[in-house]
Design an enzyme around this catalytic site. Structure first.
Site, PDB file in Angstrom:
ATOM      1  N   TYR A  49       0.823  -1.217   0.000  1.00 61.11           N
ATOM      2  CA  TYR A  49       0.000   0.000   0.000  1.00 61.11           C
ATOM      3  C   TYR A  49       0.854   1.264   0.000  1.00 61.11           C
ATOM      4  CZ  TYR A  49      -4.519  -2.360   0.706  1.00 61.11           C
ATOM      5  OH  TYR A  49      -5.668  -3.094   0.537  1.00 61.11           O
ATOM      6  N   ASN A 112     -13.352  -3.276   4.620  1.00 58.87           N
ATOM      7  CA  ASN A 112     -14.217  -3.370   3.438  1.00 58.87           C
ATOM      8  C   ASN A 112     -14.034  -4.684   2.663  1.00 58.87           C
ATOM      9  OD1 ASN A 112     -11.755  -2.815   2.305  1.00 58.87           O
ATOM     10  ND2 ASN A 112     -12.413  -1.020   1.145  1.00 58.87           N
TER      11      ASN A 112
HETATM   12  P1  CMP Z   1      -8.532  -0.739  -0.772  1.00 57.93           P
HETATM   13  O1  CMP Z   1      -9.395  -0.824  -1.980  1.00 57.93           O
HETATM   14  O2  CMP Z   1      -7.792  -1.934  -0.349  1.00 57.93           O
HETATM   15  O3  CMP Z   1      -7.502   0.492  -0.942  1.00 57.93           O
HETATM   16  C1  CMP Z   1      -6.984   1.217   0.144  1.00 57.93           C
HETATM   17  C2  CMP Z   1      -7.634   0.854   1.442  1.00 57.93           C
HETATM   18  O4  CMP Z   1      -7.462   1.788   2.490  1.00 57.93           O
HETATM   19  C3  CMP Z   1      -9.138   0.779   1.263  1.00 57.93           C
HETATM   20  O5  CMP Z   1      -9.486  -0.321   0.472  1.00 57.93           O
HETATM   21  C4  CMP Z   1      -9.600   0.749   2.717  1.00 57.93           C
HETATM   22  O6  CMP Z   1      -9.501  -0.539   3.303  1.00 57.93           O
HETATM   23  C5  CMP Z   1      -8.553   1.640   3.404  1.00 57.93           C
HETATM   24  N1  CMP Z   1      -9.089   2.945   3.789  1.00 57.93           N
HETATM   25  C6  CMP Z   1      -9.282   3.358   5.040  1.00 57.93           C
HETATM   26  N2  CMP Z   1      -9.761   4.601   5.084  1.00 57.93           N
HETATM   27  C7  CMP Z   1      -9.870   5.017   3.817  1.00 57.93           C
HETATM   28  C8  CMP Z   1     -10.315   6.224   3.210  1.00 57.93           C
HETATM   29  N3  CMP Z   1     -10.759   7.267   3.925  1.00 57.93           N
HETATM   30  N4  CMP Z   1     -10.315   6.300   1.867  1.00 57.93           N
HETATM   31  C9  CMP Z   1      -9.870   5.242   1.120  1.00 57.93           C
HETATM   32  N5  CMP Z   1      -9.436   4.061   1.654  1.00 57.93           N
HETATM   33  C10 CMP Z   1      -9.448   3.948   2.984  1.00 57.93           C
END
Ligand code: CMP
Length: 137
Positions: A49, A112
């Protein structure tokens, strides 16, 4: 044919919905070309990430993604990247279309359930992050 990386996150594994999530992928025409259940170290999650480094949610995201096992998969099919994202629904489950994985199972924007690559270049990076070419069939 296109490939994308999918992750069933620690919350999805805890909810015991691996089969249901894969069923949805397969029913939509995607094929599991590779899969492994792993426990990400903090370093592995941080590197995966890295694009979010500096954002307010980054540290918690790294903590969460290394809090339990995940299932990493390569999904293959026509328009696999966009199709996977359609099946997942919006990152924020409150904005996810009814019937999507996140609308049905996510508990917060952080927890999520699934991750999916968002573009061909990120898909290439993310697939290579977890799989060598000889592990993908
Ligand atoms: P993902 O699609 O895995 O990409 C980045 C991840 O950061 C996202 O799903 C969430 O699990 C996490 N996340 C937590 N807070 C936020 C936010 N405010 N906006 C976007 N992603 C978030």
């Amino acid at each position: 044919m296109e490939r994308t990386l999918s992750i069933i996150k620690p919350d999805g594994i805890r909810k015991n919905i691996v089969g249901e999530v894969i069923r949805r992928f397969e029913a939509a025409g995607l094929r599991v070309a590779a899969a492994k259940k792993i426990m990400m170290s903090k370093d592995t999650a941080a590197g995966f990430y890295a694009v979010h480094k500096g954002k307010f949610f980054y540290d918690e995201l790294v903590e969460f993604m290394s809090s339990g096992p995940v299932l990493v998969m390569v999904l293959e099919g026509e328009n696999a990247i966009a199709l996977n994202r359609k099946l997942m629904g919006a990152t924020n489950f409150k904005e996810a279309e009814p019937g999507t994985i996140r609308a049905d199972f996510a508990e917060s924007i952080q927890f999520n359930v699934v991750h999916g690559s968002d573009a061909p270049d990120t898909a290439a990076f993310e697939i290579a992050y977890f799989f060598s070419a000889s592990e993908i069939y």
